[in-house]
Design an enzyme around this catalytic site. Structure first.
Site, PDB file in Angstrom:
ATOM      1  N   LYS A 255      27.219  66.915  13.640  1.00  7.79           N
ATOM      2  CA  LYS A 255      27.987  65.815  13.043  1.00  7.79           C
ATOM      3  C   LYS A 255      28.016  66.012  11.525  1.00  7.79           C
ATOM      4  O   LYS A 255      26.970  66.195  10.901  1.00  7.79           O
ATOM      5  CB  LYS A 255      27.343  64.462  13.394  1.00  7.79           C
ATOM      6  CG  LYS A 255      27.958  63.265  12.652  1.00  7.79           C
ATOM      7  CD  LYS A 255      27.427  61.921  13.156  1.00  7.79           C
ATOM      8  CE  LYS A 255      27.873  60.771  12.251  1.00  7.79           C
ATOM      9  NZ  LYS A 255      27.360  59.458  12.707  1.00  7.79           N
ATOM     10  N   ASP A 260      29.262  57.810   5.399  1.00  4.06           N
ATOM     11  CA  ASP A 260      29.679  56.867   6.434  1.00  4.06           C
ATOM     12  C   ASP A 260      29.560  55.446   5.894  1.00  4.06           C
ATOM     13  O   ASP A 260      28.484  54.855   5.897  1.00  4.06           O
ATOM     14  CB  ASP A 260      28.789  57.048   7.679  1.00  4.06           C
ATOM     15  CG  ASP A 260      29.103  56.027   8.767  1.00  4.06           C
ATOM     16  OD1 ASP A 260      30.168  55.373   8.690  1.00  4.06           O
ATOM     17  OD2 ASP A 260      28.275  55.902   9.697  1.00  4.06           O
ATOM     18  N   LYS A 267      29.451  48.761   6.673  1.00  8.94           N
ATOM     19  CA  LYS A 267      28.004  48.583   6.804  1.00  8.94           C
ATOM     20  C   LYS A 267      27.552  47.525   5.806  1.00  8.94           C
ATOM     21  O   LYS A 267      27.738  47.682   4.603  1.00  8.94           O
ATOM     22  CB  LYS A 267      27.282  49.899   6.522  1.00  8.94           C
ATOM     23  CG  LYS A 267      27.479  50.918   7.620  1.00  8.94           C
ATOM     24  CD  LYS A 267      26.556  52.105   7.463  1.00  8.94           C
ATOM     25  CE  LYS A 267      26.793  53.113   8.568  1.00  8.94           C
ATOM     26  NZ  LYS A 267      26.334  52.642   9.892  1.00  8.94           N
ATOM     27  N   ASP A 279      24.437  61.337   6.735  1.00 10.50           N
ATOM     28  CA  ASP A 279      25.158  61.335   8.010  1.00 10.50           C
ATOM     29  C   ASP A 279      25.783  62.700   8.335  1.00 10.50           C
ATOM     30  O   ASP A 279      26.456  62.848   9.353  1.00 10.50           O
ATOM     31  CB  ASP A 279      26.217  60.228   7.993  1.00 10.50           C
ATOM     32  CG  ASP A 279      26.417  59.584   9.352  1.00 10.50           C
ATOM     33  OD1 ASP A 279      25.544  59.770  10.222  1.00 10.50           O
ATOM     34  OD2 ASP A 279      27.448  58.908   9.541  1.00 10.50           O
ATOM     35  N   ASP A 339      32.700  51.911  12.900  1.00  9.34           N
ATOM     36  CA  ASP A 339      31.414  52.477  12.478  1.00  9.34           C
ATOM     37  C   ASP A 339      30.822  53.414  13.537  1.00  9.34           C
ATOM     38  O   ASP A 339      29.843  54.105  13.278  1.00  9.34           O
ATOM     39  CB  ASP A 339      30.426  51.344  12.154  1.00  9.34           C
ATOM     40  CG  ASP A 339      29.271  51.806  11.282  1.00  9.34           C
ATOM     41  OD1 ASP A 339      29.324  52.960  10.803  1.00  9.34           O
ATOM     42  OD2 ASP A 339      28.331  51.006  11.075  1.00  9.34           O
ATOM     43  N   GLU A 341      31.868  56.226  14.376  1.00  8.69           N
ATOM     44  CA  GLU A 341      32.817  57.289  14.027  1.00  8.69           C
ATOM     45  C   GLU A 341      32.319  58.674  14.413  1.00  8.69           C
ATOM     46  O   GLU A 341      33.111  59.568  14.686  1.00  8.69           O
ATOM     47  CB  GLU A 341      33.123  57.232  12.527  1.00  8.69           C
ATOM     48  CG  GLU A 341      32.107  57.924  11.607  1.00  8.69           C
ATOM     49  CD  GLU A 341      30.700  57.361  11.674  1.00  8.69           C
ATOM     50  OE1 GLU A 341      30.553  56.170  12.007  1.00  8.69           O
ATOM     51  OE2 GLU A 341      29.742  58.115  11.400  1.00  8.69           O
ATOM     52  N   ARG A 343      30.835  59.882  17.020  1.00  4.87           N
ATOM     53  CA  ARG A 343      31.201  60.320  18.369  1.00  4.87           C
ATOM     54  C   ARG A 343      32.680  60.705  18.457  1.00  4.87           C
ATOM     55  O   ARG A 343      33.057  61.538  19.275  1.00  4.87           O
ATOM     56  CB  ARG A 343      30.837  59.223  19.386  1.00  4.87           C
ATOM     57  CG  ARG A 343      31.519  57.920  19.129  1.00  4.87           C
ATOM     58  CD  ARG A 343      30.890  56.766  19.907  1.00  4.87           C
ATOM     59  NE  ARG A 343      29.649  56.277  19.287  1.00  4.87           N
ATOM     60  CZ  ARG A 343      28.929  55.273  19.764  1.00  4.87           C
ATOM     61  NH1 ARG A 343      29.288  54.656  20.881  1.00  4.87           N
ATOM     62  NH2 ARG A 343      27.826  54.884  19.158  1.00  4.87           N
TER      63      ARG A 343
HETATM   64  N1  BES Z   1      25.635  57.118  11.089  1.00  6.37           N
HETATM   65  C1  BES Z   1      25.434  55.955  11.884  1.00  6.37           C
HETATM   66  C2  BES Z   1      24.112  55.953  12.621  1.00  6.37           C
HETATM   67  C3  BES Z   1      22.881  55.646  11.809  1.00  6.37           C
HETATM   68  C4  BES Z   1      22.542  54.334  11.553  1.00  6.37           C
HETATM   69  C5  BES Z   1      22.048  56.650  11.396  1.00  6.37           C
HETATM   70  C6  BES Z   1      21.384  54.052  10.858  1.00  6.37           C
HETATM   71  C7  BES Z   1      20.891  56.368  10.702  1.00  6.37           C
HETATM   72  C8  BES Z   1      20.556  55.062  10.441  1.00  6.37           C
HETATM   73  C9  BES Z   1      26.541  55.829  12.919  1.00  6.37           C
HETATM   74  O1  BES Z   1      27.768  56.308  12.540  1.00  6.37           O
HETATM   75  C10 BES Z   1      26.697  54.389  13.206  1.00  6.37           C
HETATM   76  O2  BES Z   1      27.095  53.682  12.321  1.00  6.37           O
HETATM   77  N2  BES Z   1      26.385  53.967  14.420  1.00  6.37           N
HETATM   78  C11 BES Z   1      26.469  52.622  14.793  1.00  6.37           C
HETATM   79  C12 BES Z   1      27.043  52.547  16.168  1.00  6.37           C
HETATM   80  C13 BES Z   1      27.411  51.168  16.599  1.00  6.37           C
HETATM   81  C14 BES Z   1      28.584  50.667  15.798  1.00  6.37           C
HETATM   82  C15 BES Z   1      27.734  51.200  18.056  1.00  6.37           C
HETATM   83  C16 BES Z   1      25.065  52.034  14.754  1.00  6.37           C
HETATM   84  O3  BES Z   1      24.124  52.712  15.144  1.00  6.37           O
HETATM   85  O4  BES Z   1      24.933  50.901  14.283  1.00  6.37           O
HETATM   86 ZN    ZN Z   2      27.778  57.781  11.148  1.00  8.12          ZN
HETATM   87 MN    MN Z   3      28.909  54.841  11.499  1.00  9.01          MN
END
Ligand code: BES
Ligand code: ZN
Ligand code: MN
Length: 489
Positions: A255, A260, A267, A279, A339, A341, A343
């Site tokens: 990734k 992000d 966020k 990220d 968010d 993104e 995947r």
């Molecule tokens: N890059 C984040 C995941 C992340 C969050 C990594 C906190 C490290 C610390 C990812 O893109 C994301 O935002 N995932 C969301 C998914 C949700 C919207 C289903 C998450 O984990 O909140």
């Molecule tokens: Zn992310």
């Molecule tokens: Mn995200």
């Protein structure tokens, strides 16, 4: 860093910093041996109530000739000194050597572990521990650290354990530098430039697909994520081809979100937007692994690295929550949360990776906060459709000292991704969020391909630093991937 073995014994070793590990219950015997060289050490250990417990540590500056610094490390119960304990002890020795130049001598009870493994583990731990990133300071702090490690009284055959260490650590350090660098420095173009530099220096093959190429390939999921950013996306494909016959082909997918923000699902609150430079940790791990592999040149295994890199930002052309996009295989996705993104970018990257007809695909991604909640920052989550692959990755992680824990691909949770209008949504319910994320990715992996997904959202970063990791970017994943690829050659 230079690594060697020394057979002088504790009494005669003549270098700059001497570190000696003492197991619990064995303190008196080793102290007596040390006393011949460092008069008074027995009393000093007694006075400190040094019992050889895991945290016990004594650092002294011996007067008279010989080493400038003596470090005595407690190792805990003598019957349980395994590879993890050796690694931890070597890391403590390295940290205690900071401030001294020259060579570090390390004497540990070597009997519990294969000697070649012990040499590799200690050498890796010392180099990784001494790393410090000062690229962004106006005036870097002057540092005095040893530039050579000598393992004392280890079986002479063990020296072969050193052969891969510098190449592996260079890969880990590259990954750390990419992750630590801010998002105004590590952009998608900068990741592509890093790959180009590696291709040039190490004779790898490189293809970079620009936005128009991605459009022509129908990569609508990846491009949707990038469309709110002023920076152009880069789809990076780097290839290591071994000399001679190719027996196995593997793909490493990372990734590569260089920032992000969350997109319109911005966020906020505890979501730590300020950390989202990390990220691209998955892409850093696969680039770092390629850096090591290019130098180690394993025979018989062809390695394809695939990174779909972009930023997740907000502007007037950014994805709306609710947009429906089409991935390169024609599958339609309702983006119910901008968010989620990573995947989306991985969907098109995994489709492309499977087109290379690999025997196995492994993806690494800082994919979900849910995985951090489940496993903390010392373990990544592992999902796989293939038990042999999962076991091989587990062994590779274990031998690299990286925490990895297998998680379930529970098929019934796939229902959470059903969309009223499109083939699927990109986000399911909050409970089990790291599992639905893995199930989403599975949709884009060719049915007969062995695949594993590693969620590194926790271990990509260490706030305080621990073990072989200084505070900050850890370079997680490089050692696991390198060990896994080498094991197939
Ligand atoms: N890059 C984040 C995941 C992340 C969050 C990594 C906190 C490290 C610390 C990812 O893109 C994301 O935002 N995932 C969301 C998914 C949700 C919207 C289903 C998450 O984990 O909140
Ligand atoms: Zn992310
Ligand atoms: Mn995200």
């Amino acid at each position: 860093m230079r690594f060697s073995l020394s057979s002088t014994g504790l009494h005669a070793w003549n270098g700059d910093v001497l570190a000696v590990g003492l197991p619990q219950g064995d303190v008196d015997a080793t102290a007596t041996a040390l006393e011949q060289r460092f008069a008074g050490i027995t009393d000093a250990l007694k006075q400190q109530e040094f019992k050889g417990k895991p945290g016990d540590q004594l650092v002294i500056t011996p007067l008279g000739g010989g080493p400038q610094r003596l470090v005595v490390l407690g190792l805990g119960e003598s019957d349980g000194i395994d590879t993890d304990r050796l690694r931890g002890a070597a890391a403590r020795a390295a940290k205690a050597s900071i401030g001294c130049e020259g060579n570090l001598g390390l004497h540990l009870p070597w009997t519990g572990t294969d000697a070649t493994e012990a040499a590799r583990i200690c050498a890796e731990a010392v180099r990784l521990c001494l790393y410090k990133d000062q690229r962004f300071r106006k005036e870097p702090d002057p540092r005095r650290i040893p530039d050579a490690l000598e393992l004392i009284d280890l079986d002479p055959a063990a020296a072969s354990g050193f052969t891969s260490v510098n190449a592996t650590c260079a890969g880990v350090e590259l990954a750390r530098e990419l992750v630590a660098a801010p998002p105004n420095v590590v952009t998608p173009a900068a990741l592509a430039d890093t790959a180009a530099g590696m291709a040039r220096d190490h004779g790898l093959e490189l293809k970079v697909l620009e936005r128009s190429d991605c459009e022509a390939n129908g990569m609508g999921a990846f491009l949707a994520v990038s469309q709110g950013s002023d920076l152009p996306p880069k789809f990076i494909h780097l290839i290591y081809r071994p000399e001679g016959e190719v027996k196995r082909r593997v793909a490493l997918v990372g990734k590569g979100l260089t920032f992000d923000s969350g997109g319109y699902n911005l966020k906020v609150g505890a979501a730590q937007i300020d950390m989202m430079k990390f990220d691209m940790g998955g892409s850093a791990a696969v680039l770092g692994a390629m850096r090591s592999i290019a130098e180690l040149k394993p025979a018989g295994v062809e390695v394809h690295m695939v990174v779909a890199s972009c930023e997740n930002m907000v502007n007037g052309s950014a994805v709306h929550p609710g947009d429906i996009v089409t991935a390169a295989n024609g599958m339609t996705i309702e983006i119910n949360n901008t968010d989620a993104e990573g995947r989306l970018t991985l969907a098109d990257a995994l489709l492309y990776a499977c087109e290379q007809k690999p025997d196995a695909v492994v993806d690494l991604a800082t994919l979900t906060g849910a995985c951090v909640i489940a496993l903390g920052d010392e373990m990544a989550g592992l999902w796989s459709n293939n038990d042999d692959l999962a076991e091989a990755l587990d062994a590779a992680a274990q031998s690299g000292g990286e925490g990895l824990w297998r998680m379930p691909l529970r098929q019934s949770y796939r229902d959470g991704l059903k969309s009223l209008l499109a083939d699927m949504k990109n986000t399911g319910p909050r409970p089990g969020g790291s599992i639905t994320a893995a199930l989403f990715l599975k949709e884009f992996v060719a049915k007969d391909t062995a695949w594993a997904h590693i969620d590194i959202a926790g271990p990509v970063w260490s706030d305080k630093g621990k073990g072989v990791n200084p505070a900050g970017a850890t370079g997680y994943g490089v050692r696991t991937l390198v060990n896994w690829v080498l094991a197939q050659s």
